[in-house]
Write a protein that holds these residues in place. Sequence first.
Motif, PDB file in Angstrom:
ATOM      1  N   TYR A 280       1.027  -1.212  -0.126  1.00  9.98           N
ATOM      2  CA  TYR A 280       0.107  -0.340  -0.039  1.00  9.98           C
ATOM      3  C   TYR A 280       1.228   1.408   0.261  1.00  9.98           C
ATOM      4  O   TYR A 280       0.168   2.262  -0.470  1.00  9.98           O
ATOM      5  N   VAL A 281       2.087   1.663   0.497  1.00 15.35           N
ATOM      6  CA  VAL A 281       3.101   2.161   0.428  1.00 15.35           C
ATOM      7  C   VAL A 281       3.312   2.630  -0.466  1.00 15.35           C
ATOM      8  O   VAL A 281       3.087   4.161  -0.902  1.00 15.35           O
ATOM      9  N   SER A 282       4.054   2.046  -1.364  1.00 11.16           N
ATOM     10  CA  SER A 282       4.749   2.430  -2.891  1.00 11.16           C
ATOM     11  C   SER A 282       3.198   2.572  -3.639  1.00 11.16           C
ATOM     12  O   SER A 282       3.738   3.316  -4.470  1.00 11.16           O
ATOM     13  N   LEU A 283       1.634   1.493  -3.247  1.00  6.17           N
ATOM     14  CA  LEU A 283       1.322   1.760  -4.403  1.00  6.17           C
ATOM     15  C   LEU A 283       0.403   2.936  -4.527  1.00  6.17           C
ATOM     16  O   LEU A 283       0.297   4.047  -5.430  1.00  6.17           O
ATOM     17  N   THR A 284       0.407   3.350  -3.138  1.00  7.65           N
ATOM     18  CA  THR A 284      -0.499   4.796  -3.117  1.00  7.65           C
ATOM     19  C   THR A 284       0.839   5.659  -3.859  1.00  7.65           C
ATOM     20  O   THR A 284       0.765   6.669  -4.264  1.00  7.65           O
ATOM     21  N   LYS A 285       1.882   6.024  -2.851  1.00  8.06           N
ATOM     22  CA  LYS A 285       3.021   7.254  -3.848  1.00  8.06           C
ATOM     23  C   LYS A 285       2.339   7.384  -4.974  1.00  8.06           C
ATOM     24  O   LYS A 285       2.886   8.221  -5.597  1.00  8.06           O
ATOM     25  N   GLN A 286       2.766   5.734  -5.986  1.00 12.58           N
ATOM     26  CA  GLN A 286       3.012   5.917  -7.385  1.00 12.58           C
ATOM     27  C   GLN A 286       1.924   6.427  -8.013  1.00 12.58           C
ATOM     28  O   GLN A 286       1.864   7.278  -9.075  1.00 12.58           O
ATOM     29  N   VAL A 287       0.323   6.780  -7.537  1.00 14.26           N
ATOM     30  CA  VAL A 287      -0.616   7.106  -7.350  1.00 14.26           C
ATOM     31  C   VAL A 287      -0.952   8.006  -7.947  1.00 14.26           C
ATOM     32  O   VAL A 287      -1.067   9.210  -8.880  1.00 14.26           O
ATOM     33  N   VAL A 288      -0.447   8.499  -6.580  1.00 14.57           N
ATOM     34  CA  VAL A 288      -0.801  10.285  -6.891  1.00 14.57           C
ATOM     35  C   VAL A 288       0.929  10.798  -7.511  1.00 14.57           C
ATOM     36  O   VAL A 288       0.628  11.904  -8.319  1.00 14.57           O
ATOM     37  N   GLN A 289       1.926  10.153  -7.898  1.00 12.39           N
ATOM     38  CA  GLN A 289       2.818  10.128  -8.844  1.00 12.39           C
ATOM     39  C   GLN A 289       2.432  10.368 -10.174  1.00 12.39           C
ATOM     40  O   GLN A 289       2.813  11.454 -10.887  1.00 12.39           O
ATOM     41  N   SER A 290       1.844   9.627 -10.597  1.00 14.85           N
ATOM     42  CA  SER A 290       0.939   9.567 -11.782  1.00 14.85           C
ATOM     43  C   SER A 290      -0.166  10.765 -11.974  1.00 14.85           C
ATOM     44  O   SER A 290       0.493  11.174 -13.436  1.00 14.85           O
ATOM     45  N   VAL A 291      -0.982  11.060 -11.348  1.00 13.66           N
ATOM     46  CA  VAL A 291      -1.709  12.050 -11.299  1.00 13.66           C
ATOM     47  C   VAL A 291      -1.287  13.048 -11.794  1.00 13.66           C
ATOM     48  O   VAL A 291      -0.626  14.346 -12.371  1.00 13.66           O
ATOM     49  N   ALA A 292       0.399  13.643 -10.581  1.00 10.02           N
ATOM     50  CA  ALA A 292       1.238  14.872 -10.522  1.00 10.02           C
ATOM     51  C   ALA A 292       1.893  15.128 -12.112  1.00 10.02           C
ATOM     52  O   ALA A 292       2.084  16.327 -12.164  1.00 10.02           O
ATOM     53  N   SER A 293       2.461  14.084 -12.373  1.00  7.53           N
ATOM     54  CA  SER A 293       3.119  14.173 -13.887  1.00  7.53           C
ATOM     55  C   SER A 293       2.628  13.978 -14.961  1.00  7.53           C
ATOM     56  O   SER A 293       2.560  15.061 -15.583  1.00  7.53           O
ATOM     57  N   PHE A 294       0.958  14.154 -14.484  1.00  7.48           N
ATOM     58  CA  PHE A 294      -0.037  14.203 -16.108  1.00  7.48           C
ATOM     59  C   PHE A 294      -0.139  15.691 -15.945  1.00  7.48           C
ATOM     60  O   PHE A 294       0.243  16.332 -16.964  1.00  7.48           O
ATOM     61  N   PHE A 295      -0.524  16.713 -14.759  1.00  4.37           N
ATOM     62  CA  PHE A 295      -0.828  18.006 -15.122  1.00  4.37           C
ATOM     63  C   PHE A 295       0.433  18.456 -14.676  1.00  4.37           C
ATOM     64  O   PHE A 295       0.601  19.816 -15.028  1.00  4.37           O
ATOM     65  N   THR A 296       1.796  18.010 -14.736  1.00  2.46           N
ATOM     66  CA  THR A 296       3.025  18.942 -15.046  1.00  2.46           C
ATOM     67  C   THR A 296       3.507  18.420 -16.122  1.00  2.46           C
ATOM     68  O   THR A 296       4.915  18.977 -16.559  1.00  2.46           O
ATOM     69  N   GLY A 297       2.999  17.980 -16.915  1.00  2.73           N
ATOM     70  CA  GLY A 297       4.074  17.636 -18.631  1.00  2.73           C
ATOM     71  C   GLY A 297       4.645  16.196 -18.185  1.00  2.73           C
ATOM     72  O   GLY A 297       4.866  16.304 -18.927  1.00  2.73           O
ATOM     73  N   GLY A 298       4.574  15.498 -17.288  1.00  2.00           N
ATOM     74  CA  GLY A 298       5.779  14.046 -17.286  1.00  2.00           C
ATOM     75  C   GLY A 298       5.125  12.784 -18.138  1.00  2.00           C
ATOM     76  O   GLY A 298       4.332  13.298 -18.905  1.00  2.00           O
ATOM     77  N   ASP A 299       5.588  11.855 -17.924  1.00  2.00           N
ATOM     78  CA  ASP A 299       5.163  10.856 -18.606  1.00  2.00           C
ATOM     79  C   ASP A 299       5.836   9.254 -17.962  1.00  2.00           C
ATOM     80  O   ASP A 299       5.352   8.549 -18.155  1.00  2.00           O
TER      81      ASP A 299
END
Length: 337
Positions: free
Chosen positions: A313-332
């Motif tokens: 859960y620790v790794s999962l939740t971090k990656q989900v949030v990172q994915s969203v942040a990357s989308f809105f900041t132009g990352g992949d």
Amino acid sequence: MPHIIETQPDRTDLPLVVMPTVFDAMIEPFRTNLPMLHDIARVRMYTDRTSDEETLLARTADADAVMVIGFHIPDAMLNRFCGFDGGTGHVRCFAFGGTGVASYINMTKTRERDVRVCNIVHYGDHAVAEHTFALILELAREVGRLDAEVKAGDWTGAEGYALHGKTLGLVGFGGIGQTVARIANGFGMHVAAWNSHVDPTVANALGVELIDDMGDLMERSDIVSLHLPLLESTAGIVTATQLNRMRPGTLFVNTARAEIIEPGALTARLLRGDIRAALDVYEREPLPMDDPLRTVPGIILTPHVAWRNDEAYVSLTKQVVQSVASFFTGGDFNVAN
């Protein structure tokens, strides 16, 4: 009314990310990671569990991105999320809390609609590997059944099945398969793996024999365990012909995805009654009460929980949030489609 956790609710200039449902054990790990979206996006997280489509759609009606935790998105629902076929939603990113996202959402349609889908990687290698061995050990030693019998006053017991010296055949040798191999080494098992894009250096380091033909692997193994991701290239890759090469008495475990097996092939093989199986994944989930798998003698069934533990859960939740942040900041980051 469900409790709702919100961040930056007054920042209506920011895009909105909605998590319409979540597992209780994930709430605090998600809360810990939400600051990564500060000044990037607002978040609205519903803290109850629901699989009702209308409820999920209502909760995400104004969302720009959706965190997908534990629910499927059929095509009709996808269209409504994204404003097609009369839908009013405007979702442009789905951040999926798992791997094998293709079994939860139509990747072809998301590409056609220019909607990003993200999944996460290597978050639960140890969790799934440990559950795999829990299932193998249950097949080998029947602890659950024996526990129930002793509590009912039955002292008959059962003969165990030794793992030491047996051959474990792995179909899939990524992070999870490699972790399973390390555990198997501790039991003194011989480990073989289907040789599909396997790094021989890694296999040699773990003492794993590589076998080029999947059917040969299944025929030579005492225990077969599936660990392939579900991709367009792996859907149905395990065929009835290959499954039929398993010898009577073989133990079969699947903690990967049911869709990597040819539809109906596993049920047909198990109903012959000469091999025993333990499954955590199914063609239809939740498993219908009339599914013939429920009638297979000695089968062990768990409700798609191999990935669920505190470490994952620790790794999962971090990656989900990172994915969203990357989308809105132009990352992949973790783009799946």
